[in-house]
Motif scaffolding. Structure first.
Motif, short mmCIF file in Angstrom:
data_model
loop_
_atom_site.label_atom_id
_atom_site.label_comp_id
_atom_site.label_asym_id
_atom_site.label_seq_id
_atom_site.Cartn_x
_atom_site.Cartn_y
_atom_site.Cartn_z
N CYS B 263 33.78 42.20 19.98
CA CYS B 263 34.62 41.20 20.64
C CYS B 263 33.79 39.97 21.02
O CYS B 263 32.61 40.09 21.33
N SER B 264 34.44 38.80 20.99
CA SER B 264 33.73 37.60 21.45
C SER B 264 34.12 37.34 22.90
O SER B 264 35.15 37.85 23.38
N LEU B 265 33.33 36.53 23.59
CA LEU B 265 33.62 36.23 24.99
C LEU B 265 35.00 35.60 25.15
O LEU B 265 35.71 35.83 26.12
N GLU B 266 35.41 34.82 24.16
CA GLU B 266 36.70 34.13 24.25
C GLU B 266 37.87 35.12 24.27
O GLU B 266 38.93 34.82 24.79
N GLU B 267 37.66 36.28 23.69
CA GLU B 267 38.76 37.26 23.64
C GLU B 267 38.88 38.05 24.94
O GLU B 267 39.86 38.77 25.15
N VAL B 268 37.85 37.97 25.77
CA VAL B 268 37.89 38.75 27.02
C VAL B 268 38.93 38.14 27.96
O VAL B 268 39.11 36.92 28.02
N LEU B 269 39.60 39.02 28.63
CA LEU B 269 40.67 38.61 29.54
C LEU B 269 40.11 37.71 30.65
O LEU B 269 39.08 38.01 31.24
N VAL B 270 40.81 36.61 30.91
CA VAL B 270 40.41 35.73 32.02
C VAL B 270 41.32 36.04 33.21
O VAL B 270 42.54 36.14 33.05
N HIS B 271 40.70 36.22 34.36
CA HIS B 271 41.50 36.61 35.52
C HIS B 271 42.37 35.46 36.01
O HIS B 271 41.90 34.34 36.21
N LEU B 276 51.20 38.49 37.99
CA LEU B 276 51.47 39.82 38.57
C LEU B 276 51.19 40.94 37.57
O LEU B 276 50.62 41.98 37.91
N THR B 277 51.59 40.73 36.33
CA THR B 277 51.40 41.79 35.32
C THR B 277 49.91 42.08 35.16
O THR B 277 49.48 43.24 35.13
N LEU B 278 49.15 41.02 35.09
CA LEU B 278 47.71 41.16 34.97
C LEU B 278 47.15 41.88 36.19
O LEU B 278 46.32 42.80 36.09
N ALA B 279 47.62 41.44 37.36
CA ALA B 279 47.13 42.03 38.61
C ALA B 279 47.39 43.53 38.63
O ALA B 279 46.56 44.32 39.08
N GLN B 280 48.55 43.92 38.13
CA GLN B 280 48.88 45.35 38.13
C GLN B 280 47.93 46.13 37.23
O GLN B 280 47.50 47.23 37.57
N LEU B 281 47.59 45.55 36.11
CA LEU B 281 46.67 46.23 35.19
C LEU B 281 45.27 46.28 35.79
O LEU B 281 44.61 47.33 35.79
N ILE B 282 44.85 45.17 36.34
CA ILE B 282 43.48 45.10 36.86
C ILE B 282 43.34 45.92 38.14
O ILE B 282 42.35 46.61 38.36
N GLY B 283 44.38 45.85 38.98
CA GLY B 283 44.34 46.56 40.25
C GLY B 283 44.23 48.06 40.07
O GLY B 283 43.62 48.76 40.88
N VAL B 299 36.77 44.45 42.03
CA VAL B 299 36.63 44.02 43.42
C VAL B 299 36.79 42.50 43.47
O VAL B 299 36.31 41.79 42.59
N GLY B 300 37.46 42.05 44.52
CA GLY B 300 37.76 40.64 44.65
C GLY B 300 39.26 40.46 44.85
O GLY B 300 39.98 41.42 45.14
N VAL B 301 39.70 39.23 44.69
CA VAL B 301 41.13 38.94 44.91
C VAL B 301 41.90 39.28 43.64
O VAL B 301 41.74 38.63 42.61
N ILE B 302 42.71 40.30 43.72
CA ILE B 302 43.44 40.78 42.55
C ILE B 302 44.70 39.95 42.31
O ILE B 302 45.04 39.62 41.19
N TYR B 303 45.35 39.60 43.39
CA TYR B 303 46.60 38.85 43.25
C TYR B 303 46.76 37.93 44.46
O TYR B 303 46.54 38.33 45.60
N HIS B 304 47.11 36.70 44.18
CA HIS B 304 47.35 35.77 45.28
C HIS B 304 48.36 34.74 44.79
O HIS B 304 48.03 33.86 44.01
N ASN B 305 49.58 34.90 45.26
CA ASN B 305 50.65 34.05 44.76
C ASN B 305 51.68 33.87 45.87
O ASN B 305 52.65 34.61 45.97
#
Ligand SMILES: Cc1ncc(C[n+]2csc(CCOP(=O)(O)OP(=O)(O)O)c2C)c(N)n1
Ligand code: SF4
Ligand SMILES: [Mg+2]
Lengths: 612, 343
Positions: B263-271, B276-283, B299-305
């Motif tokens: 994988c390249s760095l560009e393909e890595v998920l950006v937080h 919300l969907t992302l937060a649920q997966l990451i959380g 660890v860190g801020v998972i969701y802030h909206n």
């Protein structure tokens, strides 16, 4: 037409019909007209537990009873003299209340085969002679009302919905009531739908005209019910729920506190939440919590923060709140817990009345957790009972249980409106001096803990449910301290006995052969029964207790002056246990748990038995 | 109000009560962090209120020289809600444990978050019931041996952050007891959030569940077991910083990739903390259930909206009704509707 006139000092009328027939609206309109006519009155709605029962089902019958007249009226009456039955189900379930010789008004249009069989009638009671003991006025109200509202083009179904107003018009004529208040009410209610308003008014007028012009069967009279002697002043119709809600708002003002009312819906307590939710122009916040525990906890949090926390439920919900109420006892914070009692145990009879939570109120919870218990005894009384509960909660920094029940909550009566300016205020003073402050400071006289609210500079402190040092308020597991704190919490509540009115005798002498002792909604039935018995020369008195805990200081002495004590209760004997255990008096119980209030006659005959 | 707000120090927020946690308990570190952070909030001390339930963690308010209420098991969110409704000026904190917030008090946690009441909820997750001497909790890994599960627990745990997100929380973060800098930063953004904020703090209980978060905390290995997330930054982790989290578009599941290999760095998920969907997966990553186990813990801020909050809306409704009028008059109320005179 010529009519006979029948004189009645007092009379009971009961409207019964299908849930969809609008009997409650009919009843309340009749009530208003009767109040305006100048009668004393008391009403009781009796509705089914099902929200939308199938049309014509016996379990979907909704009834409204009114007792009115020239004498003092304190119950919704025992014996129905006029019964309105809008369908067979209403007739079969309500005929038992009608006295022999009483009048039954029937909508014969609803007595078709389908409805008859739903009510389990094998033949039509209008025709088979089974109503021979009564005066029967059977009218095809269906056809009458369709004709009366034809010009409004409402359609069959909507037209039939005016049946109740047609019937009310007829009953108005029988009792010589003025239609005006109902017409005004309909016009206001349907201000946006004038055709509905007009159709209902037309139906009302048509029913009224029918009675006046049609040849009513012989033996059916106009009822003359003389006006009552009433104290002069401004009156309104007051139901127990509204009265209690307004009392809480008023109590908050007298204490100079904002009110947070937190509750979870439950019959018959929800109407308090509804009433207060619509009154946010006052310093009241309502909070519908996710359950009863959250509700009481939010109320406790509000009290900690310097508001008056109030929570409300019926028996099952109160049981859920008990752990948190113990926290409020331990933390010594004010809290009002309203219990609108209903038939138990468990879901029990949710729409019916009972007084079976007295022991839960006084002795519920865990640990030694005494708290004051105040019981309201009739709709208008809820206003003052609520104010008294607020006074005690804030003066003594304690939770207070305020008892009502399904009967009081739903019943209504004319209420002489007091001048609120004449009420004594009891403004709370929050502690604000950092010097020498600990959260354990107490008023030397009342033993009330200080109320120091968050936001006050220099008074930062911690409280909680762990036992606290008497001296510092810090956590303490010291054995002697726990004894002292338990004793102090008890003494604080016991002392309230000196701050509540001495028990008075409501009717009769201060001593004698028999005292009938009641509490709560049995007030009206006991009052009438004792009054009638005294008239017959019996030596009996009525004592009605408001302060259920602590009991009035003179109660023991007062009760000891009677040879016999009879305690009617809508439970299996709760106050009677307390009186017996507190005073070692040989009080006897009279119990009824049918979901229906006591009849006057039931108490009257118990008095006779007791005195024989 | 307090003129000396700016001059407050850690000491001003330290109460005179002797701290009674076991030696080495993670709660000490959290306490110190919060006491140190308090002066930064620029709030008079008397406006800070700490409300807790029951548990070791819930003893916390006694040690803060602020207003505090140690209440009953599971009910702190409800009591705190009452405090906040009664006086919106107050800064209200909820201190709770994994048992307190997710067993007995699960319902209240869910509803406080759903309503978005302005509370700062700090959940000390030690994956055990500390106070009652070590029974397993709703966050304990399957197989946790405890006095009540001598053969190991058999029920699936839940992830506090996943519960918070599922309840509609608008702010969800995760941090670690002993990492003062990270924890401070997270609590600061939580505090600044208008509405309910939810912070899960991984907390070591050396007595009943020692070392349960060691992988995530031990400097030597942590890089492989945790991913520090930041809004707008790729989810990269590992000692060599060569591992990444990628979203598999076909399975809609996360997968671990090695950057530069598969994988390249560009393909890595950006937080994106507003997704919300992302937060649920990451959380849920690194959770104690089978699905998340291989993944690093975020660890860190998972969701802030931010979304509308309960207290503001309540005040708006009330003002609409009052229209500038003062309190209502009881005499008017009693005479409202239909009345009649008797002479
Ligand atoms: C109504 C009630 N049930 C049970 C308890 C016993 N109890 C106290 S704390 C606790 C569990 C605490 O676990 P957690 O919330 O994880 O806090 P920790 O001690 O781990 O910090 C239990 C079961 C109680 N105090 N009250
Ligand atoms: S039992 Fe565990 S959580 Fe509780 S104080 Fe001791 S170390 Fe801390
Ligand atoms: Mg725990």
């Amino acid at each position: 037409m010529t009519v006979e006139v029948e004189q009645h000092q007092n009379i009971v009328v009961r409207f019964a019909g299908d849930s969809g027939d609008g009997m409650q609206l009919t009843g309340t309109n009749f009530t208003l007209a009767t109040a305006l006519h100048g009668n004393n009155l008391s009403t009781f709605p009796d509705f089914p537990a099902e929200i939308r029962a199938p049309v014509g089902a016996t379990f979907g019958v909704s009834a409204f009873q009114i007792y009115f007249g020239s004498e003092d009226v304190t119950t919704a009456g025992d014996e129905v003299e006029v019964l309105v039955a809008m369908n067979p189900a209403a007739l079969i379930t309500n005929l038992k209340y009608l006295v022999p010789g009483g009048l039954v008004i029937i909508d014969s249009g609803a007595f078709n085969d389908k409805n008859l069989s739903k009510a389990k009638y094998e033949s039509n009671p209008i025709e088979d002679g089974s109503l021979d003991a009564y005066k029967v006025l059977a009218i095809d109200i269906h056809s009458q009302v369709i004709a009366a509202v034809e010009e409004f083009g409402l359609g069959h179904k909507m037209a039939l919905r005016c049946k109740n107003m047609w019937t009310l018009g007829l009953v108005f004529w029988l009792f010589d009531r003025d239609k005006k208040s109902t017409i005004d009410g309909l016009k206001a209610k349907f201000a946006n739908k004038p055709e509905i308003a007009n159709a209902n008014v037309a139906a009302l007028n048509a029913g009224n005209a029918y009675a006046e012009t049609a040849e009513l069967p012989s033996g059916i009279e106009v009822y003359k019910v003389p006006k009552a002697e009433q104290k002069p002043g401004t009156y309104r119709n007051m139901d127990g729920s509204t009265s209690l809600a307004w009392g809480l708002i008023a109590g908050g003002q007298l204490a100079n506190l904002g009110v947070l009312f937190a509750s979870y819906p439950i019959t018959p307590a929800s109407s308090l939440l509804h009433t207060l939710a619509a009154r946010k122009e006052f310093d009241v916040i309502t909070f519908q919590a996710e359950d009863e525990i959250a509700a009481v906890c939010a109320a406790i949090g509000a009290s900690f923060a310097g508001s008056l926390g109030v929570t409300s439920s019926a028996g099952p919900g109160i049981a859920l709140k008990q752990e948190a109420i113990s926290l409020a006892v331990s933390a010594e914070l004010p809290l009002i817990v309203v219990n609108t009692q209903r038939g138990g145990p468990s879901t029990g009879l949710p729409t019916k009345t009972e007084q079976s939570d007295l022991l839960q109120a006084i002795y519920g919870r865990h640990g030694d957790t005494p708290l004051p218990v105040v019981a309201s005894s009739h709709p208008g009384d809820c206003f003052d009972a609520a104010i008294e509960a607020v006074r005690l909660a804030t003066k003594y920094m304690t939770p207070v249980m305020l008892l009502s029940d399904g009967y009081i909550a739903n019943a209504s009566e004319p209420w002489l409106i007091p001048d609120f300016d004449e009420y004594d205020a009891f403004p709370v003073t929050f502690h604000d001096k950092p010097e020498g402050f600990t959260p354990s400071l107490r008023d030397a006289e009342t033993l009330a803990r200080v109320w120091a609210k968050p936001g006050t500079e220099g008074l930062e402190h911690r409280i909680g449910g762990i036992e606290k040092s008497y001296d510092t308020g810090d956590i303490s597991y010291d054995p002697d301290n726990h004894q002292k704190m338990t004793d102090t919490r008890k003494a604080k509540i016991d002392n309230i006995a000196d701050d509540i009115p001495l028990q008075k005798v409501h009717l009769g002498n201060n001593s004698g052969k028999l005292a009938v002792v009641g509490w709560g909604s049995t007030y009206g039935a006991i009052h009438q029964a004792v009054k009638r018995s005294i008239k017959q020369g019996l030596d009996v008195a009525h004592i009605h207790i408001r302060h259920m805990w602590p009991l009035p200081a003179n109660l023991n002495q007062l009760l000891s002056a009677y040879d016999n004590i009879l305690i009617p209760e809508m439970n299996t004997g709760q106050l009677v246990k307390i009186i017996r255990s507190e005073y070692l008096l040989d009080a006897k119980a009279l119990n009824k748990v049918s979901g229906q209030p006591f009849k006057i006659s039931e108490i009257e005959s118990a008095i006779k038995t007791e005195l024989n | 109000m307090n003129q000396a707000v700016n001059k407050l120090t850690l000491k001003d927020f330290t109460s005179d009560q002797e701290v009674r946690w076991c030696p080495g308990c993670g709660d000490y570190a959290i306490l110190k962090t919060i006491q140190k952070l308090m002066p930064e909030f620029d709030q008079p001390k008397e406006n800070q209120v700490f409300v807790s339930g029951i548990g070791c963690s819930s003893r916390f308010p006694y040690y803060m020289n602020t207003y505090g209420f140690h209440t009953i098991h599971g009910r702190a969110p409800s009591i705190a809600t009452g405090v906040k409704l009664a006086n919106p000026e107050l800064d209200v904190w909820v201190i709770t444990g994994d048992g307190d917030a997710l067993s007995i008090g699960g319902n209240h946690t869910m509803h406080a978050l759903r309503r978005n009441v302005n509370l700062n909820i700090l959940l000390f997750n030690n994956e055990i019931y500390g106070l009652t001497k070590g029974q397993y909790s709703p966050t304990s890994k399957v197989g946790t041996r405890s006095p009540s599960t001598p053969q190991g627990s058999i029920d699936l745990p839940l992830s506090p952050c996943a519960v918070a997100l599922g309840s509609g929380a608008a702010y969800v973060a995760r941090s670690i007891d002993t990492e003062m800098k990270h924890l401070s930063a997270v609590i600061k953004t939580a505090h600044a959030h208008e509405g309910a904020s939810f912070v899960e703090i991984l907390q070591n209980c050396p007595i009943y569940n020692d070392g349960i978060f060691e992988n995530v905390k031990d400097k030597k290995i942590a890089a492989d077991f945790r991913v520090e997330i930041e809004h707008g930054q790729p989810l990269v982790f590992g000692k060599e910083k060569n591992k990444g989290i990628r979203l598999n578009i076909e399975s809609l599941a996360l997968e671990i990739v090695t950057i530069g290999e598969d994988c390249s760095l560009e393909e890595v998920l950006v937080h994106d903390q507003t997704n919300l969907t992302l937060a649920q997966l990451i959380g849920a990553m690194g959770g104690n259930n089978d699905d998340g186990e291989d993944f690093p813990v975020a660890v860190g801020v998972i969701y802030h909206n931010p979304k509308p909050n309960y207290v503001d809306d309540l005040i708006i409704q009330r003002e609409q009704l009052r229209q500038g009028k003062d309190k209502g008059s009881i005499n008017d109320l009693l005479r409202s509707g239909h009345t009649w005179e008797v002479a």
